[in-house]
Design an enzyme around this catalytic site. Structure first.
Site, mmCIF file in Angstrom:
data_model
loop_
_atom_site.group_PDB
_atom_site.id
_atom_site.type_symbol
_atom_site.label_atom_id
_atom_site.label_comp_id
_atom_site.label_asym_id
_atom_site.label_seq_id
_atom_site.Cartn_x
_atom_site.Cartn_y
_atom_site.Cartn_z
ATOM 1 N N HIS A 230 0.854 -1.198 0.000
ATOM 2 C CA HIS A 230 0.000 0.000 0.000
ATOM 3 C C HIS A 230 0.884 1.241 0.000
ATOM 4 O O HIS A 230 2.081 1.165 0.274
ATOM 5 C CB HIS A 230 -0.894 0.023 1.249
ATOM 6 C CG HIS A 230 -0.106 0.143 2.527
ATOM 7 N ND1 HIS A 230 0.503 -0.935 3.142
ATOM 8 C CD2 HIS A 230 0.217 1.218 3.286
ATOM 9 C CE1 HIS A 230 1.145 -0.543 4.223
ATOM 10 N NE2 HIS A 230 1.002 0.778 4.334
ATOM 11 N N HIS A 287 4.773 0.131 -0.182
ATOM 12 C CA HIS A 287 5.510 -0.676 0.794
ATOM 13 C C HIS A 287 4.600 -1.738 1.412
ATOM 14 O O HIS A 287 3.379 -1.669 1.297
ATOM 15 C CB HIS A 287 6.138 0.223 1.874
ATOM 16 C CG HIS A 287 5.146 1.098 2.586
ATOM 17 N ND1 HIS A 287 4.586 2.234 2.026
ATOM 18 C CD2 HIS A 287 4.589 1.000 3.832
ATOM 19 C CE1 HIS A 287 3.753 2.800 2.887
ATOM 20 N NE2 HIS A 287 3.730 2.065 3.983
ATOM 21 N N ARG A 297 7.180 -9.245 15.607
ATOM 22 C CA ARG A 297 7.658 -7.918 15.192
ATOM 23 C C ARG A 297 6.607 -6.858 15.527
ATOM 24 O O ARG A 297 5.411 -7.100 15.364
ATOM 25 C CB ARG A 297 7.943 -7.917 13.690
ATOM 26 C CG ARG A 297 8.329 -6.561 13.140
ATOM 27 C CD ARG A 297 8.822 -6.692 11.689
ATOM 28 N NE ARG A 297 9.262 -5.406 11.199
ATOM 29 C CZ ARG A 297 8.498 -4.566 10.506
ATOM 30 N NH1 ARG A 297 7.239 -4.891 10.225
ATOM 31 N NH2 ARG A 297 8.977 -3.410 10.106
#
Ligand SMILES: C=C1C[C@]23C[C@@]1(O)CC[C@H]2[C@@]12CCC[C@@](C)(C(=O)O1)[C@H]2[C@@H]3C(=O)O
Ligand SMILES: O=C(O)CCC(=O)C(=O)O
Ligand SMILES: [Fe+2]
Length: 371
Positions: A230, A287, A297
Protein backbone atom coordinates in the site's frame (compact mmCIF):
# COMPACT_ATOMS: atom_id res chain seq x y z
CA UNK A 1 -17.11 23.06 8.01
CA UNK A 2 -14.39 21.66 10.26
CA UNK A 3 -14.59 17.90 9.98
CA UNK A 4 -12.30 15.92 12.23
CA UNK A 5 -10.08 13.08 11.10
CA UNK A 6 -12.07 10.70 13.28
CA UNK A 7 -15.11 11.39 11.04
CA UNK A 8 -13.28 10.32 7.87
CA UNK A 9 -14.91 6.90 7.61
CA UNK A 10 -18.45 7.79 8.74
CA UNK A 11 -19.70 7.45 5.17
CA UNK A 12 -17.45 4.45 4.37
CA UNK A 13 -17.99 1.89 7.12
CA UNK A 14 -16.07 -1.33 6.68
CA UNK A 15 -17.30 -4.53 8.25
CA UNK A 16 -14.18 -6.55 8.90
CA UNK A 17 -14.94 -9.70 10.75
CA UNK A 18 -13.63 -8.99 14.21
CA UNK A 19 -13.42 -12.53 15.55
CA UNK A 20 -9.66 -12.29 15.84
CA UNK A 21 -7.49 -15.33 15.79
CA UNK A 22 -5.24 -16.03 18.67
CA UNK A 23 -2.15 -16.26 16.46
CA UNK A 24 -0.14 -18.05 19.15
CA UNK A 25 -2.52 -21.00 19.06
CA UNK A 26 -1.89 -21.62 15.34
CA UNK A 27 0.90 -24.07 14.53
CA UNK A 28 0.01 -24.37 10.86
CA UNK A 29 -1.02 -21.64 8.45
CA UNK A 30 -4.81 -21.79 7.97
CA UNK A 31 -5.90 -21.51 4.32
CA UNK A 32 -7.54 -18.16 5.07
CA UNK A 33 -4.03 -16.74 5.74
CA UNK A 34 -2.21 -18.46 2.84
CA UNK A 35 -1.50 -15.97 0.06
CA UNK A 36 -0.73 -16.95 -3.51
CA UNK A 37 0.56 -14.51 -6.12
CA UNK A 38 -3.06 -14.15 -7.30
CA UNK A 39 -4.14 -12.74 -3.94
CA UNK A 40 -1.58 -9.95 -4.01
CA UNK A 41 -1.74 -6.92 -6.29
CA UNK A 42 2.11 -6.75 -6.25
CA UNK A 43 3.39 -10.33 -6.09
CA UNK A 44 6.43 -11.61 -4.22
CA UNK A 45 8.29 -12.72 -7.33
CA UNK A 46 9.32 -9.09 -7.54
CA UNK A 47 11.56 -9.61 -4.48
CA UNK A 48 15.13 -8.60 -5.18
CA UNK A 49 17.73 -10.74 -3.49
CA UNK A 50 20.97 -9.00 -2.59
CA UNK A 51 20.25 -5.93 -4.71
CA UNK A 52 23.04 -3.38 -4.33
CA UNK A 53 20.40 -0.69 -4.24
CA UNK A 54 19.69 0.39 -0.66
CA UNK A 55 17.33 2.86 0.94
CA UNK A 56 19.19 6.15 1.70
CA UNK A 57 20.19 6.91 5.28
CA UNK A 58 20.33 10.60 6.25
CA UNK A 59 22.03 12.02 9.32
CA UNK A 60 19.77 14.94 10.25
CA UNK A 61 22.73 16.80 11.77
CA UNK A 62 24.52 16.73 8.40
CA UNK A 63 24.84 20.22 6.85
CA UNK A 64 23.87 18.61 3.55
CA UNK A 65 20.61 17.14 4.94
CA UNK A 66 18.35 19.31 2.75
CA UNK A 67 19.94 18.21 -0.49
CA UNK A 68 20.15 14.57 0.60
CA UNK A 69 16.46 14.63 1.59
CA UNK A 70 15.43 16.04 -1.78
CA UNK A 71 17.40 13.37 -3.61
CA UNK A 72 16.02 10.55 -1.42
CA UNK A 73 12.43 11.77 -1.84
CA UNK A 74 12.74 12.13 -5.58
CA UNK A 75 14.49 8.84 -6.27
CA UNK A 76 13.06 6.57 -3.56
CA UNK A 77 10.16 8.23 -1.71
CA UNK A 78 11.64 6.72 1.45
CA UNK A 79 14.74 7.13 3.63
CA UNK A 80 15.98 6.39 7.13
CA UNK A 81 17.03 9.14 9.53
CA UNK A 82 19.57 9.12 12.34
CA UNK A 83 20.32 11.92 14.85
CA UNK A 84 16.61 12.76 14.78
CA UNK A 85 16.44 13.83 18.43
CA UNK A 86 13.80 11.33 19.63
CA UNK A 87 15.10 9.90 22.93
CA UNK A 88 15.83 6.15 22.82
CA UNK A 89 14.01 5.80 26.17
CA UNK A 90 10.78 7.03 24.53
CA UNK A 91 11.21 4.57 21.65
CA UNK A 92 11.76 1.77 24.19
CA UNK A 93 8.73 2.87 26.21
CA UNK A 94 6.36 2.93 23.24
CA UNK A 95 7.67 -0.43 22.09
CA UNK A 96 6.99 -2.03 25.45
CA UNK A 97 3.54 -0.35 25.62
CA UNK A 98 2.77 -1.88 22.20
CA UNK A 99 4.01 -5.31 23.32
CA UNK A 100 1.92 -5.10 26.45
CA UNK A 101 -1.18 -4.19 24.40
CA UNK A 102 -0.89 -7.00 21.87
CA UNK A 103 -0.07 -9.63 24.48
CA UNK A 104 -3.42 -9.05 26.22
CA UNK A 105 -5.99 -11.87 25.76
CA UNK A 106 -7.97 -11.55 22.52
CA UNK A 107 -11.24 -11.00 24.43
CA UNK A 108 -9.66 -8.09 26.30
CA UNK A 109 -8.36 -6.48 23.09
CA UNK A 110 -11.77 -6.82 21.49
CA UNK A 111 -13.20 -4.58 24.22
CA UNK A 112 -11.32 -1.77 22.45
CA UNK A 113 -12.29 -2.86 18.93
CA UNK A 114 -12.50 -0.24 16.20
CA UNK A 115 -16.11 0.27 15.10
CA UNK A 116 -16.95 -0.22 11.37
CA UNK A 117 -17.21 3.55 10.78
CA UNK A 118 -14.59 4.55 13.35
CA UNK A 119 -10.90 5.33 13.04
CA UNK A 120 -9.48 4.46 16.47
CA UNK A 121 -9.15 1.11 18.18
CA UNK A 122 -8.08 -2.49 17.78
CA UNK A 123 -8.56 -4.49 14.57
CA UNK A 124 -7.26 -5.64 11.21
CA UNK A 125 -5.72 -3.02 8.91
CA UNK A 126 -8.50 -1.14 7.15
CA UNK A 127 -7.22 -2.21 3.73
CA UNK A 128 -7.94 -5.87 4.63
CA UNK A 129 -11.37 -5.51 3.06
CA UNK A 130 -9.72 -5.34 -0.40
CA UNK A 131 -8.18 -8.82 -0.11
CA UNK A 132 -9.60 -12.32 -0.06
CA UNK A 133 -6.92 -13.55 2.33
CA UNK A 134 -6.28 -12.40 5.88
CA UNK A 135 -3.10 -10.61 6.91
CA UNK A 136 -0.85 -12.05 9.60
CA UNK A 137 -1.08 -9.01 11.82
CA UNK A 138 -3.21 -6.99 14.20
CA UNK A 139 -3.26 -3.25 14.68
CA UNK A 140 -4.29 -0.52 17.04
CA UNK A 141 -5.03 2.98 15.73
CA UNK A 142 -5.00 6.09 17.89
CA UNK A 143 -6.51 9.37 16.73
CA UNK A 144 -7.15 11.88 19.52
CA UNK A 145 -7.17 10.69 23.11
CA UNK A 146 -6.78 6.93 23.65
CA UNK A 147 -8.10 7.17 27.22
CA UNK A 148 -11.50 5.50 26.68
CA UNK A 149 -9.98 2.52 24.87
CA UNK A 150 -7.02 2.24 27.26
CA UNK A 151 -9.36 2.20 30.24
CA UNK A 152 -10.99 -0.89 28.70
CA UNK A 153 -7.62 -2.53 28.08
CA UNK A 154 -5.86 -1.71 31.34
CA UNK A 155 -8.45 -0.68 33.97
CA UNK A 156 -5.69 -0.23 36.58
CA UNK A 157 -2.84 1.52 34.80
CA UNK A 158 -4.25 3.11 31.65
CA UNK A 159 -2.82 6.45 32.81
CA UNK A 160 0.77 5.27 32.44
CA UNK A 161 0.10 4.15 28.83
CA UNK A 162 -1.77 7.38 27.97
CA UNK A 163 1.26 9.41 29.12
CA UNK A 164 3.62 7.45 26.88
CA UNK A 165 1.36 8.00 23.86
CA UNK A 166 1.02 11.70 24.64
CA UNK A 167 4.79 12.17 24.92
CA UNK A 168 5.44 10.13 21.76
CA UNK A 169 2.90 12.14 19.74
CA UNK A 170 4.39 15.42 20.99
CA UNK A 171 7.91 14.42 19.92
CA UNK A 172 6.72 12.97 16.60
CA UNK A 173 4.81 16.13 15.76
CA UNK A 174 7.97 18.21 16.20
CA UNK A 175 10.03 15.81 14.10
CA UNK A 176 7.34 15.71 11.40
CA UNK A 177 7.48 19.53 11.24
CA UNK A 178 11.27 19.44 10.80
CA UNK A 179 11.00 16.81 8.08
CA UNK A 180 8.25 18.76 6.31
CA UNK A 181 10.56 21.78 6.07
CA UNK A 182 13.41 19.66 4.76
CA UNK A 183 11.15 18.06 2.15
CA UNK A 184 9.49 21.35 1.20
CA UNK A 185 12.79 23.26 1.31
CA UNK A 186 14.32 20.75 -1.09
CA UNK A 187 11.57 21.77 -3.55
CA UNK A 188 12.33 25.46 -3.09
CA UNK A 189 9.24 26.03 -0.93
CA UNK A 190 9.48 28.37 2.08
CA UNK A 191 7.32 29.16 5.11
CA UNK A 192 5.46 31.97 3.32
CA UNK A 193 4.22 29.45 0.73
CA UNK A 194 2.43 27.26 3.26
CA UNK A 195 -0.18 29.36 5.04
CA UNK A 196 -1.43 26.57 7.28
CA UNK A 197 2.05 26.00 8.73
CA UNK A 198 1.44 28.88 11.17
CA UNK A 199 3.56 31.95 11.95
CA UNK A 200 6.43 29.90 13.39
CA UNK A 201 6.13 27.13 10.81
CA UNK A 202 5.16 24.63 13.49
CA UNK A 203 2.17 23.08 11.65
CA UNK A 204 0.00 23.64 14.70
CA UNK A 205 -3.29 22.53 13.16
CA UNK A 206 -1.89 19.35 11.59
CA UNK A 207 -3.72 16.04 12.12
CA UNK A 208 -2.10 12.70 12.79
CA UNK A 209 -2.80 9.08 13.57
CA UNK A 210 -0.64 6.64 15.48
CA UNK A 211 -0.72 3.07 14.24
CA UNK A 212 0.71 0.20 16.30
CA UNK A 213 1.24 -2.91 14.16
CA UNK A 214 1.91 -6.36 15.57
CA UNK A 215 3.20 -9.27 13.46
CA UNK A 216 3.36 -12.50 15.44
CA UNK A 217 5.95 -15.16 14.52
CA UNK A 218 4.44 -17.21 11.71
CA UNK A 219 4.71 -20.99 11.05
CA UNK A 220 4.87 -20.46 7.25
CA UNK A 221 6.16 -16.92 6.63
CA UNK A 222 6.72 -17.43 2.89
CA UNK A 223 3.02 -18.04 2.31
CA UNK A 224 1.75 -15.33 4.67
CA UNK A 225 1.46 -11.54 4.36
CA UNK A 226 1.97 -9.19 7.32
CA UNK A 227 0.59 -6.03 5.75
CA UNK A 228 -0.22 -5.99 2.04
CA UNK A 229 1.39 -3.51 -0.34
CA UNK A 230 0.00 0.00 0.00
CA UNK A 231 0.94 3.65 -0.02
CA UNK A 232 0.12 5.81 2.98
CA UNK A 233 -2.53 8.51 2.59
CA UNK A 234 -0.34 10.94 4.53
CA UNK A 235 1.96 13.87 3.87
CA UNK A 236 4.68 11.79 5.48
CA UNK A 237 4.95 8.78 7.77
CA UNK A 238 7.55 8.21 10.50
CA UNK A 239 8.01 4.51 11.24
CA UNK A 240 9.85 2.91 14.15
CA UNK A 241 10.55 -0.74 13.37
CA UNK A 242 12.92 -1.44 16.26
CA UNK A 243 15.30 -4.29 15.47
CA UNK A 244 13.21 -6.77 13.51
CA UNK A 245 13.24 -6.81 9.75
CA UNK A 246 9.97 -6.91 7.77
CA UNK A 247 9.44 -3.61 5.96
CA UNK A 248 9.94 -3.74 2.19
CA UNK A 249 9.57 -1.01 -0.43
CA UNK A 250 8.92 -1.53 -4.13
CA UNK A 251 11.72 -0.09 -6.22
CA UNK A 252 11.07 0.41 -9.89
CA UNK A 253 13.44 -1.70 -11.94
CA UNK A 254 14.62 -3.66 -8.90
CA UNK A 255 11.67 -5.18 -7.05
CA UNK A 256 10.96 -5.48 -3.32
CA UNK A 257 13.83 -4.06 -1.27
CA UNK A 258 14.07 -4.68 2.48
CA UNK A 259 14.55 -1.63 4.69
CA UNK A 260 17.08 -2.99 7.18
CA UNK A 261 16.45 -2.10 10.84
CA UNK A 262 19.19 0.22 12.13
CA UNK A 263 19.55 0.80 15.88
CA UNK A 264 17.67 3.96 16.84
CA UNK A 265 16.88 4.96 13.25
CA UNK A 266 13.43 5.97 11.96
CA UNK A 267 12.04 5.28 8.49
CA UNK A 268 10.42 8.22 6.71
CA UNK A 269 8.19 7.78 3.72
CA UNK A 270 6.49 10.19 1.38
CA UNK A 271 2.71 9.79 1.46
CA UNK A 272 0.01 10.36 -1.19
CA UNK A 273 -0.78 13.90 -0.01
CA UNK A 274 2.84 15.00 -0.32
CA UNK A 275 2.91 13.46 -3.76
CA UNK A 276 -0.08 15.68 -4.63
CA UNK A 277 1.52 18.76 -2.98
CA UNK A 278 4.73 18.21 -4.94
CA UNK A 279 2.70 17.94 -8.15
CA UNK A 280 4.02 14.43 -8.67
CA UNK A 281 7.71 15.23 -8.11
CA UNK A 282 8.05 13.04 -5.02
CA UNK A 283 6.58 9.52 -5.32
CA UNK A 284 4.60 8.05 -2.44
CA UNK A 285 6.37 4.77 -2.02
CA UNK A 286 4.58 1.43 -2.23
CA UNK A 287 5.51 -0.68 0.79
CA UNK A 288 4.48 -3.80 2.69
CA UNK A 289 5.44 -5.83 5.75
CA UNK A 290 6.50 -9.46 5.59
CA UNK A 291 6.64 -11.81 8.57
CA UNK A 292 9.16 -14.31 9.91
CA UNK A 293 9.15 -17.73 11.55
CA UNK A 294 10.80 -17.01 14.87
CA UNK A 295 10.35 -13.44 15.96
CA UNK A 296 7.35 -11.36 16.85
CA UNK A 297 7.66 -7.92 15.19
CA UNK A 298 6.18 -4.62 16.30
CA UNK A 299 6.15 -1.41 14.29
CA UNK A 300 4.86 2.02 15.19
CA UNK A 301 3.78 4.40 12.44
CA UNK A 302 3.12 8.10 12.98
CA UNK A 303 0.88 9.11 10.09
CA UNK A 304 1.18 12.86 9.63
CA UNK A 305 -1.18 14.99 7.58
CA UNK A 306 -2.67 18.47 7.22
CA UNK A 307 -5.71 19.79 9.14
CA UNK A 308 -8.44 17.27 8.32
CA UNK A 309 -10.67 19.50 6.18
CA UNK A 310 -8.01 21.71 4.56
CA UNK A 311 -7.87 21.44 0.76
CA UNK A 312 -4.49 20.13 -0.44
CA UNK A 313 -3.47 20.78 -4.03
CA UNK A 314 -0.23 21.02 -6.02
CA UNK A 315 1.82 23.99 -4.71
CA UNK A 316 1.45 27.00 -7.00
CA UNK A 317 5.26 27.39 -7.20
CA UNK A 318 5.48 23.93 -8.75
CA UNK A 319 2.76 24.58 -11.31
CA UNK A 320 3.23 26.45 -14.58
CA UNK A 321 2.51 26.30 -18.33
CA UNK A 322 4.84 23.35 -18.79
CA UNK A 323 3.81 21.78 -15.43
CA UNK A 324 0.02 21.74 -15.26
CA UNK A 325 -1.51 20.70 -11.92
CA UNK A 326 -1.73 16.92 -11.91
CA UNK A 327 -4.28 16.59 -9.10
CA UNK A 328 -7.49 18.33 -8.05
CA UNK A 329 -7.72 19.84 -4.55
CA UNK A 330 -8.76 17.35 -1.88
CA UNK A 331 -8.85 17.33 1.94
CA UNK A 332 -7.28 14.55 4.02
CA UNK A 333 -10.73 13.54 5.23
CA UNK A 334 -12.08 13.23 1.71
CA UNK A 335 -8.93 11.42 0.57
CA UNK A 336 -9.23 8.83 3.36
CA UNK A 337 -12.81 8.22 2.22
CA UNK A 338 -11.58 7.87 -1.37
CA UNK A 339 -8.90 5.42 -0.23
CA UNK A 340 -11.50 3.45 1.72
CA UNK A 341 -13.50 3.15 -1.50
CA UNK A 342 -10.84 2.81 -4.19
CA UNK A 343 -7.70 1.67 -2.30
CA UNK A 344 -4.76 1.61 -4.76
CA UNK A 345 -6.73 3.54 -7.38
CA UNK A 346 -7.34 6.47 -4.99
CA UNK A 347 -4.51 8.65 -6.32
CA UNK A 348 -5.43 8.14 -9.95
CA UNK A 349 -9.07 8.90 -9.09
CA UNK A 350 -8.05 12.47 -8.10
CA UNK A 351 -5.66 12.91 -11.02
CA UNK A 352 -6.57 15.66 -13.49
CA UNK A 353 -4.59 14.73 -16.58
CA UNK A 354 -2.74 11.71 -17.85
CA UNK A 355 1.04 11.79 -17.33
CA UNK A 356 2.93 13.26 -20.32
CA UNK A 357 4.90 10.08 -20.68
CA UNK A 358 2.27 7.67 -19.50
CA UNK A 359 4.71 4.76 -19.45
CA UNK A 360 6.58 6.30 -16.54
CA UNK A 361 4.18 7.32 -13.82
CA UNK A 362 5.95 6.46 -10.59
CA UNK A 363 2.69 6.54 -8.72
CA UNK A 364 0.68 4.50 -11.13
CA UNK A 365 1.38 1.25 -9.37
CA UNK A 366 -0.85 -0.63 -11.75
CA UNK A 367 1.88 -0.28 -14.35
CA UNK A 368 4.94 -1.11 -12.24
CA UNK A 369 7.88 -2.05 -14.39
CA UNK A 370 10.45 -4.50 -13.11
CA UNK A 371 13.78 -4.65 -14.87
C1 LIG B 1 -5.13 8.10 9.03
C2 LIG B 1 -5.07 6.86 8.60
C3 LIG B 1 -4.12 6.35 7.59
C4 LIG B 1 -4.41 4.85 7.54
C5 LIG B 1 -5.88 4.81 7.84
C6 LIG B 1 -5.93 5.74 9.05
O1 LIG B 1 -7.24 6.03 9.31
C7 LIG B 1 -5.30 5.11 10.27
C8 LIG B 1 -4.45 3.91 9.93
C9 LIG B 1 -3.64 4.11 8.65
C10 LIG B 1 -3.29 2.77 8.03
C11 LIG B 1 -2.05 2.09 8.67
C12 LIG B 1 -1.80 0.75 7.95
C13 LIG B 1 -1.86 0.88 6.42
C14 LIG B 1 -3.10 1.71 5.99
C15 LIG B 1 -3.25 1.73 4.47
C16 LIG B 1 -4.31 1.20 6.73
O2 LIG B 1 -5.10 0.34 6.37
O3 LIG B 1 -4.41 1.86 7.94
C17 LIG B 1 -2.99 3.09 6.59
C18 LIG B 1 -4.06 4.12 6.23
C19 LIG B 1 -3.64 5.03 5.08
O4 LIG B 1 -2.53 5.60 5.12
O5 LIG B 1 -4.43 5.15 4.15
O1 LIG C 1 5.20 -2.57 9.81
C1 LIG C 1 5.74 -1.97 8.91
O2 LIG C 1 6.95 -2.02 8.70
C2 LIG C 1 4.91 -1.13 7.96
C3 LIG C 1 3.72 -0.48 8.62
C4 LIG C 1 2.99 0.41 7.68
O3 LIG C 1 3.24 0.44 6.51
C5 LIG C 1 1.91 1.28 8.19
O4 LIG C 1 1.57 1.23 9.39
O5 LIG C 1 1.38 2.07 7.37
FE1 LIG D 1 2.25 2.13 5.51
Amino acid sequence: MHARLSDAFKSHPVNLQLKHQDFNSLHELPDSYAWTNNDDHYPSFLTSFGADDSVPVIDLSDTNALKLTGHACKTWGVFQVTNHGIPQKLLDDIESAGKSLFSLPVQQKLKAARSPDGISGYGFARISSFFKKLMWSEGFTIVGSPVDHFRQLWPQDYDKFCNIIEEYEKEMKMLAGRLMWLMLGSLGISMEDIKWAGSKGEFKGASAALQLNSYPACPEPDRAMGLAAHTDSTLLTILYQSNTSGLQVLREGTGWVTVPPMPGALVINVGDLFHILSNGLYPSVLHRAVVNRTQHRLSIAYLFGPPASLQISPLSKLVGPSHPPLYRPISWNEYLGTKAKHFNKALSSVRLCAPLNSLVDVNDHNSVKVG
